[in-house]
Write a protein that holds these residues in place. Structure first.
Motif, PDB file in Angstrom:
ATOM      1  N   ILE A 122       0.816  -1.217   0.000  1.00  0.00           N
ATOM      2  CA  ILE A 122       0.000   0.000   0.000  1.00  0.00           C
ATOM      3  C   ILE A 122       0.847   1.263   0.000  1.00  0.00           C
ATOM      4  O   ILE A 122       0.329   2.365  -0.051  1.00  0.00           O
ATOM      5  CB  ILE A 122      -0.942   0.023   1.221  1.00  0.00           C
ATOM      6  CG1 ILE A 122      -0.120   0.103   2.509  1.00  0.00           C
ATOM      7  CG2 ILE A 122      -1.831  -1.173   1.249  1.00  0.00           C
ATOM      8  CD1 ILE A 122      -1.002   0.322   3.729  1.00  0.00           C
ATOM      9  N   VAL A 123       2.185   1.122   0.096  1.00  0.00           N
ATOM     10  CA  VAL A 123       3.055   2.302   0.057  1.00  0.00           C
ATOM     11  C   VAL A 123       3.015   2.913  -1.342  1.00  0.00           C
ATOM     12  O   VAL A 123       3.211   2.231  -2.330  1.00  0.00           O
ATOM     13  CB  VAL A 123       4.494   1.924   0.440  1.00  0.00           C
ATOM     14  CG1 VAL A 123       5.437   3.072   0.091  1.00  0.00           C
ATOM     15  CG2 VAL A 123       4.570   1.624   1.918  1.00  0.00           C
ATOM     16  N   CYS A 124       2.762   4.195  -1.386  1.00  0.00           N
ATOM     17  CA  CYS A 124       2.719   4.897  -2.667  1.00  0.00           C
ATOM     18  C   CYS A 124       4.100   5.457  -2.980  1.00  0.00           C
ATOM     19  O   CYS A 124       4.945   5.602  -2.101  1.00  0.00           O
ATOM     20  CB  CYS A 124       1.707   6.039  -2.621  1.00  0.00           C
ATOM     21  SG  CYS A 124       0.062   5.530  -2.094  1.00  0.00           S
ATOM     22  N   ASP A 125       4.293   5.821  -4.166  1.00  0.00           N
ATOM     23  CA  ASP A 125       5.551   6.422  -4.572  1.00  0.00           C
ATOM     24  C   ASP A 125       5.683   7.808  -3.941  1.00  0.00           C
ATOM     25  O   ASP A 125       4.702   8.544  -3.793  1.00  0.00           O
ATOM     26  CB  ASP A 125       5.585   6.537  -6.096  1.00  0.00           C
ATOM     27  CG  ASP A 125       6.889   7.141  -6.577  1.00  0.00           C
ATOM     28  OD1 ASP A 125       7.931   6.836  -5.981  1.00  0.00           O
ATOM     29  OD2 ASP A 125       6.835   7.932  -7.532  1.00  0.00           O
ATOM     30  N   PHE A 126       6.909   8.161  -3.551  1.00  0.00           N
ATOM     31  CA  PHE A 126       7.145   9.438  -2.887  1.00  0.00           C
ATOM     32  C   PHE A 126       6.680  10.610  -3.749  1.00  0.00           C
ATOM     33  O   PHE A 126       6.184  11.615  -3.244  1.00  0.00           O
ATOM     34  CB  PHE A 126       8.643   9.566  -2.567  1.00  0.00           C
ATOM     35  CG  PHE A 126       9.019  10.913  -1.983  1.00  0.00           C
ATOM     36  CD1 PHE A 126       8.784  11.192  -0.651  1.00  0.00           C
ATOM     37  CD2 PHE A 126       9.599  11.892  -2.782  1.00  0.00           C
ATOM     38  CE1 PHE A 126       9.130  12.424  -0.116  1.00  0.00           C
ATOM     39  CE2 PHE A 126       9.938  13.128  -2.252  1.00  0.00           C
ATOM     40  CZ  PHE A 126       9.700  13.389  -0.915  1.00  0.00           C
ATOM     41  N   ASN A 127       6.860  10.511  -5.025  1.00  0.00           N
ATOM     42  CA  ASN A 127       6.546  11.619  -5.928  1.00  0.00           C
ATOM     43  C   ASN A 127       5.070  11.707  -6.290  1.00  0.00           C
ATOM     44  O   ASN A 127       4.676  12.597  -7.043  1.00  0.00           O
ATOM     45  CB  ASN A 127       7.364  11.488  -7.221  1.00  0.00           C
ATOM     46  CG  ASN A 127       8.851  11.634  -6.960  1.00  0.00           C
ATOM     47  OD1 ASN A 127       9.264  12.456  -6.153  1.00  0.00           O
ATOM     48  ND2 ASN A 127       9.645  10.815  -7.636  1.00  0.00           N
ATOM     49  N   GLN A 128       4.241  10.809  -5.766  1.00  0.00           N
ATOM     50  CA  GLN A 128       2.843  10.776  -6.184  1.00  0.00           C
ATOM     51  C   GLN A 128       2.121  12.089  -5.881  1.00  0.00           C
ATOM     52  O   GLN A 128       1.394  12.613  -6.722  1.00  0.00           O
ATOM     53  CB  GLN A 128       2.107   9.622  -5.487  1.00  0.00           C
ATOM     54  CG  GLN A 128       0.628   9.552  -5.860  1.00  0.00           C
ATOM     55  CD  GLN A 128      -0.076   8.416  -5.154  1.00  0.00           C
ATOM     56  OE1 GLN A 128       0.547   7.682  -4.386  1.00  0.00           O
ATOM     57  NE2 GLN A 128      -1.365   8.261  -5.411  1.00  0.00           N
ATOM     58  N   TYR A 129       2.320  12.606  -4.661  1.00  0.00           N
ATOM     59  CA  TYR A 129       1.631  13.836  -4.264  1.00  0.00           C
ATOM     60  C   TYR A 129       2.521  15.080  -4.376  1.00  0.00           C
ATOM     61  O   TYR A 129       2.105  16.168  -3.981  1.00  0.00           O
ATOM     62  CB  TYR A 129       1.131  13.717  -2.815  1.00  0.00           C
ATOM     63  CG  TYR A 129       0.060  12.671  -2.640  1.00  0.00           C
ATOM     64  CD1 TYR A 129      -1.219  12.881  -3.135  1.00  0.00           C
ATOM     65  CD2 TYR A 129       0.334  11.478  -1.974  1.00  0.00           C
ATOM     66  CE1 TYR A 129      -2.215  11.924  -2.972  1.00  0.00           C
ATOM     67  CE2 TYR A 129      -0.649  10.514  -1.806  1.00  0.00           C
ATOM     68  CZ  TYR A 129      -1.917  10.738  -2.304  1.00  0.00           C
ATOM     69  OH  TYR A 129      -2.891   9.791  -2.140  1.00  0.00           O
ATOM     70  N   GLN A 130       3.731  14.915  -4.880  1.00  0.00           N
ATOM     71  CA  GLN A 130       4.650  16.046  -4.946  1.00  0.00           C
ATOM     72  C   GLN A 130       4.118  17.196  -5.792  1.00  0.00           C
ATOM     73  O   GLN A 130       4.248  18.368  -5.403  1.00  0.00           O
ATOM     74  CB  GLN A 130       6.001  15.576  -5.485  1.00  0.00           C
ATOM     75  CG  GLN A 130       7.141  16.561  -5.253  1.00  0.00           C
ATOM     76  CD  GLN A 130       7.443  16.754  -3.780  1.00  0.00           C
ATOM     77  OE1 GLN A 130       7.491  15.787  -3.036  1.00  0.00           O
ATOM     78  NE2 GLN A 130       7.615  18.003  -3.368  1.00  0.00           N
ATOM     79  N   PRO A 131       3.500  16.957  -6.957  1.00  0.00           N
ATOM     80  CA  PRO A 131       2.953  18.077  -7.744  1.00  0.00           C
ATOM     81  C   PRO A 131       1.903  18.883  -6.980  1.00  0.00           C
ATOM     82  O   PRO A 131       1.834  20.105  -7.110  1.00  0.00           O
ATOM     83  CB  PRO A 131       2.349  17.380  -8.965  1.00  0.00           C
ATOM     84  CG  PRO A 131       3.102  16.099  -9.077  1.00  0.00           C
ATOM     85  CD  PRO A 131       3.385  15.668  -7.675  1.00  0.00           C
ATOM     86  N   PHE A 132       1.110  18.166  -6.166  1.00  0.00           N
ATOM     87  CA  PHE A 132       0.086  18.856  -5.383  1.00  0.00           C
ATOM     88  C   PHE A 132       0.718  19.792  -4.353  1.00  0.00           C
ATOM     89  O   PHE A 132       0.342  20.962  -4.223  1.00  0.00           O
ATOM     90  CB  PHE A 132      -0.813  17.819  -4.698  1.00  0.00           C
ATOM     91  CG  PHE A 132      -1.795  18.406  -3.731  1.00  0.00           C
ATOM     92  CD1 PHE A 132      -2.796  19.259  -4.160  1.00  0.00           C
ATOM     93  CD2 PHE A 132      -1.719  18.106  -2.376  1.00  0.00           C
ATOM     94  CE1 PHE A 132      -3.705  19.805  -3.267  1.00  0.00           C
ATOM     95  CE2 PHE A 132      -2.616  18.637  -1.480  1.00  0.00           C
ATOM     96  CZ  PHE A 132      -3.617  19.494  -1.926  1.00  0.00           C
ATOM     97  N   PHE A 133       1.718  19.269  -3.631  1.00  0.00           N
ATOM     98  CA  PHE A 133       2.376  20.099  -2.623  1.00  0.00           C
ATOM     99  C   PHE A 133       3.135  21.261  -3.270  1.00  0.00           C
ATOM    100  O   PHE A 133       3.173  22.366  -2.719  1.00  0.00           O
ATOM    101  CB  PHE A 133       3.332  19.248  -1.778  1.00  0.00           C
ATOM    102  CG  PHE A 133       2.630  18.450  -0.720  1.00  0.00           C
ATOM    103  CD1 PHE A 133       2.376  18.992   0.522  1.00  0.00           C
ATOM    104  CD2 PHE A 133       2.207  17.156  -0.968  1.00  0.00           C
ATOM    105  CE1 PHE A 133       1.731  18.267   1.505  1.00  0.00           C
ATOM    106  CE2 PHE A 133       1.562  16.426   0.003  1.00  0.00           C
ATOM    107  CZ  PHE A 133       1.315  16.976   1.241  1.00  0.00           C
ATOM    108  N   ASP A 134       3.732  21.018  -4.436  1.00  0.00           N
ATOM    109  CA  ASP A 134       4.437  22.091  -5.135  1.00  0.00           C
ATOM    110  C   ASP A 134       3.473  23.189  -5.570  1.00  0.00           C
ATOM    111  O   ASP A 134       3.789  24.382  -5.470  1.00  0.00           O
ATOM    112  CB  ASP A 134       5.176  21.542  -6.349  1.00  0.00           C
ATOM    113  CG  ASP A 134       6.362  20.671  -5.956  1.00  0.00           C
ATOM    114  OD1 ASP A 134       6.829  20.806  -4.806  1.00  0.00           O
ATOM    115  OD2 ASP A 134       6.815  19.864  -6.792  1.00  0.00           O
ATOM    116  N   ALA A 135       2.299  22.795  -6.037  1.00  0.00           N
ATOM    117  CA  ALA A 135       1.299  23.778  -6.461  1.00  0.00           C
ATOM    118  C   ALA A 135       0.820  24.616  -5.275  1.00  0.00           C
ATOM    119  O   ALA A 135       0.635  25.834  -5.384  1.00  0.00           O
ATOM    120  CB  ALA A 135       0.112  23.070  -7.126  1.00  0.00           C
TER     121      ALA A 135
END
Length: 732
Positions: A122-135
């Motif tokens: 169930i571990v997601c990739d670290f970069n999965q939510y990175q675009p959201f946090f960057d935005a």
């Protein structure tokens, strides 16, 4: 291999923080490889030896460790401070900041649980939510909203090593519109998430952003009571940083129940901050609701009563006003009231009234004119000062009412408060507290010194004068005690004054006089045998006084002699001039009779009389200053003898200068009275020396006179108390 010092800018684009470990580690690793230092990071730490191989390894290790250290920010450097091995430092940072997945908050606990065998699935990739946090970080809500459409759980995602949510990031960068949107999308319980011990509301309150604070509080009232790891609630953070708009709002929505002592130190801490910021009106309201806060310790282990004891500027005794400012202060009348906040609101409403342009113009003009005039005289500032003093005294009276009704076991910390107030010379605080709790008269500090002994040590004459509220018998009981070093009350007077108190007195001679006045004053309240008692250093009070004031006596002697020498030179010159002028009168003498030609004119009589006065007074002045130069300079001489000679010397010198200028002006007018355009400016200029003397020396003359023959620094006319005193530690 390079051996020169390196800086972070030559290694990484930005120092390590909680967001850039992946890029940072690649840059630092490549730099260490290029410098042939990476091997000390990979291999195990060597044991200390004396061979050349170990010395080479130690040098490379130090260079690699230094490279890692300078590439860290202040917070991340704290994690490896004290580490001696480059490998250990690298491993600690890797474990703390290594790339970890971002998970929705409802999955985080189960995903990271050691009992969950499906963690890897169930571990997601670290970069999965990175675009959201960057935005969110750059403030692009459109891009963030598009991401949320595809990944709704992203609004609840948080970074495991920092526990940050998008709301924390938006609040940190003050993206107000994004904060409002995220708060609407997040469940109420997610607003309670803490990153490094801080909720998003705490961050917003700390920054003083009222819009973000309001939108979060509307969503959840529970977050108002969540404190940071340093025991600071959002309202406390707003108060500490003086964000008064945020504070007023949070104070209006925070339940009073959350401020009670049983809920923690937050209420007491808030009250302490109100007092420190001189918001005495709100402090009174808080005490009215919860009186127990007065004696409750805050987050920094200070109670509100102790905080008020440190606020010398809030009381009249802490105001240092000139005589004309004191006159204005006394003339200003302000009605004591506990509804200052209502007055403030009423004034604000009055300021918003009126829609007639003509009325506003004339009213504004007159108000501006009056305001500028008051500002020029400093009246507005003095009025504000007096208003603060009145509010502080009202708050102190309210606290004393609470103390009077408290149990003995609840009064911890009051004795520390009274000693703090004594040290700062807050006479009103000590006076009211002793009347409220007479047992405090027998309190001791760490040196086993009573309140009056400590007042003598700190040279607080107003506080010490409270001893005259008692009759002579009780004063004797109070005065005849000893501290842990067997120093009597008179020994306290034999110690040297604190430097801050001495610096307020002009000249070393007057400082010595003040010290003698203290010693003589304390002598009146002790038994005669106490004057000869020895302390642990085998010294009597007088021996201690002589030892501690030896240097001050020398400085006083030097000050007196330098002043007397300068004034003697001036006086001698005046004697010479006036003596010669008496025999070379204006207009000359009659050749046959020798009588002055202008003898029968009024101006000539003014000339000859002022000449004689100047001659006689300057002669007297020189004799007085010669007496000062030939004095023995014993300790007792500084009390009356030397100051009296200085008063006579300066006074007669002033008279001689003034009379000399009158004689000069009269003679000048006699000779060229027809040329008024020359005479009048010359007479005007003749007043300049007198003005300069008054400006530079007259204040000193007044200070010496008041110090020597004034009513004294001690007030013996205070109304008596009716208090039973029980003291231990009497001298034997």
């Amino acid at each position: 291999m390079a051996t020169s010092a390196v800086s972070a800018g030559t290694i990484v684009v930005e120092v390590l923080n909680n967001r850039n470990y992946v890029d940072w580690s690649d840059l630092v690793r490549n730099y260490l490889l290029a410098q042939d230092l990476w091997d000390v990071v990979e291999e195990e730490e060597k044991e200390e030896e004396v061979d050349d191989q170990f010395k080479a390894w130690r040098k490379k290790n130090a260079m690699a460790l230094h490279t890692i250290q300078v590439s860290c920010g202040p917070e991340t450097f704290a994690l490896i401070r004290g580490i001696k091995s480059a490998k250990s430092a690298w491993d600690i940072l890797a474990e703390k900041f290594k790339a970890q997945p971002l998970l929705p908050s409802d999955l985080l606990e189960s995903a990271t649980s050691s009992n969950n065998p499906g963690y890897d699935e169930i571990v997601c990739d670290f970069n999965q939510y990175q675009p959201f946090f960057d935005a969110v970080r750059i403030g692009d809500w459109n891009k963030a909203k598009e991401f949320l459409t595809l990944h709704p759980n992203a609004v609840r995602a948080r970074i495991p090593y920092s526990n940050q949510t998008a709301l924390h990031i938006a609040t940190e960068f003050e993206r107000e519109h994004i904060v409002e949107e995220l708060v609407q999308l997040m469940p109420k319980e997610d607003l309670e998430i803490q990153s490094f011990g801080w909720t998003a509301l705490a961050i917003a309150a700390n920054k003083g952003n009222i819009k973000m604070v309001e939108c979060m509080v509307r969503q959840s009232k529970k977050i108002l009571s969540i404190a940071t790891e340093k025991n600071s609630t959002p309202i406390l953070l707003a108060c500490v940083n003086e964000h008064w708009d945020v504070l007023d709002y949070l104070y209006s929505v925070t339940p009073f129940e959350d401020l009670k002592p049983e809920k923690g130190p937050y209420g007491a801490g808030l009250l302490c901050h109100f007092i420190g910021a001189k918001k005495f009106d709100i402090a009174q309201e808080l005490i009215q609701f919860c009186p127990q806060l007065v004696l409750t310790k805050g987050p920094y282990w200070l109670s509100p009563i102790q905080t008020l004891a440190c606020m010398s500027s809030a009381f009249p005794s802490g105001a240092h006003l000139k005589f004309w400012q004191q006159w204005i202060y006394n003339c200003i009348h302000i009605e004591p009231t506990r509804a200052i906040r209502d007055i403030r609101v009423r004034l604000q409403n009055e300021g918003n009234e009126g829609s007639n342009p003509t009325h506003i113009t004339w009213s504004g003009f007159l108000k501006g004119l009056i305001s500028n005039l008051l500002e020029l005289l400093g009246i507005n500032r003095i009025r504000e000062m007096k208003l603060i003093h009145i509010q502080a005294l009202e708050l102190l009276d309210r606290m004393c009412e609470v103390i009077k009704c408290s149990e003995e076991n609840e009064k911890r910390g009051i004795d520390q408060a009274i000693f703090q107030a004594i040290e700062r010379g807050i006479f009103e605080f000590v006076d009211r507290l002793l009347q409220t709790s007479p047992d405090l008269i027998g309190s001791f500090n760490q040196m086993k010194r009573t309140v009056f002994q400590f007042a003598i040590e700190c040279r607080q004459e107003k506080v010490y004068s409270l001893i005259y509220r008692f009759d002579e018998k009780k004063r004797t009981v109070i005065g005849n005690v000893a501290d842990s070093s067997r120093n009597s009350t008179l020994h306290m007077a034999g110690m040297l004054s604190p430097l801050a108190k001495l610096n307020k007195i002009s000249g070393a001679a007057l400082q010595m006089q003040r010290e003698l006045q203290w010693f003589k004053e304390v002598e009146t309240i002790v038994f005669p045998r106490v004057q000869e008692i020895f302390n642990e250093e085998n010294m009597t009070p007088h021996d201690l006084f002589t030892k501690n004031h030896e240097q001050l006596v020398k400085e006083g002697e030097r000050w007196m002699k330098e002043t007397a020498t300068s004034c003697t030179v001036v006086g001698a010159l005046i004697i010479t001039i006036m003596f010669a002028s008496a025999f070379t009168v204006p207009g000359g003498n009659n050749g046959e009779t020798g009588i002055p030609i202008f003898l029968k004119t009024k101006l000539f009589m003014a000339f000859i009389v002022s000449d004689a006065i100047s001659l006689f007074s300057s002669t007297t002045s020189v004799l007085m200053f010669l007496g000062i130069l030939t004095s023995r300079y014993a300790e007792e001489d500084f009390l009356k003898s030397l100051p009296t000679k200085m008063i006579i010397g300066l006074s007669t010198l002033f008279v001689s200068i003034a009379a000399m200028m009158v004689a000069f002006s009269s003679g000048l007018f006699i000779m060229i009275h027809e040329q008024s355009w020359i005479v009048i400016p010359m007479i005007f200029l003749a007043s300049v020396p007198i003005t300069l003397f008054i400006w530079m020396q007259f204040p000193l003359l007044v200070e010496i006179f008041i110090s020597t023959y004034g009513r004294g620094i001690f007030d013996r006319k205070l109304k008596p108390w009716s208090t039973d005193i029980i003291l231990d530690g009497t001298c034997t």
